[in-house]
Design a protein around this motif. Structure first.
Motif, PDB file in Angstrom:
ATOM      1  N   ALA A 179      -8.449  -6.078   2.557  1.00 55.56           N
ATOM      2  CA  ALA A 179      -8.739  -5.002   1.600  1.00 55.56           C
ATOM      3  C   ALA A 179      -8.402  -3.638   2.191  1.00 55.56           C
ATOM      4  O   ALA A 179      -7.845  -2.772   1.501  1.00 55.56           O
ATOM      5  N   PHE A 180      -8.731  -3.438   3.462  1.00 60.51           N
ATOM      6  CA  PHE A 180      -8.363  -2.180   4.120  1.00 60.51           C
ATOM      7  C   PHE A 180      -6.856  -1.964   4.040  1.00 60.51           C
ATOM      8  O   PHE A 180      -6.371  -0.882   3.699  1.00 60.51           O
ATOM      9  N   ARG A 181      -6.115  -3.011   4.386  1.00 63.24           N
ATOM     10  CA  ARG A 181      -4.659  -2.902   4.442  1.00 63.24           C
ATOM     11  C   ARG A 181      -4.057  -2.683   3.052  1.00 63.24           C
ATOM     12  O   ARG A 181      -3.226  -1.793   2.847  1.00 63.24           O
ATOM     13  N   VAL A 182      -4.487  -3.490   2.085  1.00 60.87           N
ATOM     14  CA  VAL A 182      -3.914  -3.410   0.733  1.00 60.87           C
ATOM     15  C   VAL A 182      -4.202  -2.060   0.096  1.00 60.87           C
ATOM     16  O   VAL A 182      -3.290  -1.375  -0.394  1.00 60.87           O
ATOM     17  N   PHE A 183      -5.460  -1.645   0.096  1.00 57.65           N
ATOM     18  CA  PHE A 183      -5.808  -0.424  -0.640  1.00 57.65           C
ATOM     19  C   PHE A 183      -5.402   0.846   0.093  1.00 57.65           C
ATOM     20  O   PHE A 183      -5.128   1.866  -0.554  1.00 57.65           O
TER      21      PHE A 183
END
Length: 370
Positions: free
Chosen positions: A146-150
């Motif tokens: 989630a950190f990477r995607v968003f």
């Protein structure tokens, strides 16, 4: 932080969930929405790759099919089932949480994300995963994916290594998450982060959500996520003692707290603690170890170096280098002052060993068979 219109949010949700419906990974813990299955899988997946977890999860579920069976398990049985997954405090916390569920909740799961965090070992991410997947609560599950995607979708510049950054991402994702299918939404983000938007070798040009990826559109995707580098693990040098007799091998139990708490291991001695000064040779260190071992346990050893490379094992904050030494003792040696016991090789299968202990045994076995 987010300037997407409601229309764009809905378009993103639709695009993401349509892709997930057609391409979601077939994983054993996704066969239903049982909170116990979600929980066990998420704890196992911490610091561990999916393909590694699958056989562990399947064996674990056969052995401990319910919260009650996990709560009642013998510690040795539980740790043996976890052997090889590492980060063993996770397994101990699983059992504590299972006991909380049985004793404090009469076996019923809390559905609130904050109440879930009252269970041992369940943090914000795992609570969000359970609440959304098992109970359809529209809450974020913020992990590395989630950190990477968003951060890439929205060009979020906050440093994800800082604990307070999680709140930034939770606020953003809670604004975007599908209220109708929050569990699928969070799992779609997991799958996206594991496929087209990985940490390296990502293929955003083929990503189903590339039209929403601002960092890709701006040509700056490589800058995200923003993360300060971790400190390198501190090197620690040990001697590992392979002491054997007709009764087996001499093991001692690690302290109840700290690294590898409670595991049976070959005795370990920190080299720096043995050194009176920096000029001591390895031979001198071994002689000092023999004296120390005798003064502490009453046991006299003649230690010889095992002809193998030092065993290397990296933890989060330490990197161990273990030089193996061997010695033979009489089977009737007095162990009154030694905090351990003989374990015959026939009992190894039933004894939970840490990964580093398994590495030491393999190195010794290979050297002995040459």
């Amino acid at each position: 932080m987010i300037n997407w219109s409601e229309e764009k949010v809905r378009a993103f949700q639709k695009t993401l969930l349509n892709w997930y419906d057609q391409n979601k990974r077939d994983l054993p813990w996704r066969q239903d929405h049982d909170p116990y299955h979600v929980w066990i899988s998420e704890i196992m997946l911490q610091q561990t790759q999916v393909q590694t977890v699958i056989p562990y999860y399947q064996r674990f579920m056969k052995q401990f099919p319910t919260v009650q069976s996990l709560a009642n398990a013998e510690e040795t049985e539980l740790m043996k089932a976890w052997e090889g997954l590492g980060y063993y405090s996770r397994a101990r916390n699983l059992q504590r949480a299972a006991q909380q569920l049985v004793d404090d909740y009469q076996g019923h799961w809390p559905t609130d994300v904050h109440e879930l965090q009252q269970l041992s070992g369940i943090g914000p991410y795992t609570a969000g995963a359970i609440a959304s997947i098992a109970f359809n609560q529209p809450v974020a599950a913020v992990d590395g994916n989630a950190f990477r995607v968003f951060s890439r979708l929205l060009e979020i510049d906050d440093d994800i290594a800082k604990p307070q950054t999680r709140k930034v991402f939770e606020k953003v994702i809670n604004r975007i998450i599908s209220k109708e299918r929050p569990g699928d939404f969070n799992q779609a983000i997991m799958d996206l982060g594991a496929s087209y938007m990985t940490a390296t070798n990502y293929e955003t040009a083929k990503s189903p959500v590339k039209a929403f990826n601002q960092s890709y559109l701006d040509g700056v995707e490589a800058h995200y996520p923003v993360k300060t580098k971790k400190k390198r693990p501190v090197p620690v040098d040990y001697f590992g003692l392979v002491i054997h007799s007709n009764q087996g091998y001499l093991f001692e139990k690690r302290p109840a707290k700290g690294i590898l708490a409670g595991f049976w291991m070959f005795p370990l001695f920190n080299k720096s603690a043995l050194a009176a000064d920096e000029s001591m040779t390895e031979t001198s260190l071994i002689q000092a170890l023999e004296k120390q071992f005798h003064s502490e346990s009453g046991l006299s050893l003649h230690l010889t170096k095992v002809p193998s490379k030092p065993v290397s094992h990296t933890f989060t904050h330490q990197k161990w280098q273990i030089t193996l030494l061997s010695s033979r003792l009489s089977a009737d040696a007095d162990l009154s002052f030694f905090s351990g016991n003989w374990i015959p090789t026939s009992e190894f299968e039933n004894t939970p060993f840490s990964k580093v202990q398994s590495k030491m045994w393999l190195a010794y076995s290979n050297a002995s068979n040459k």
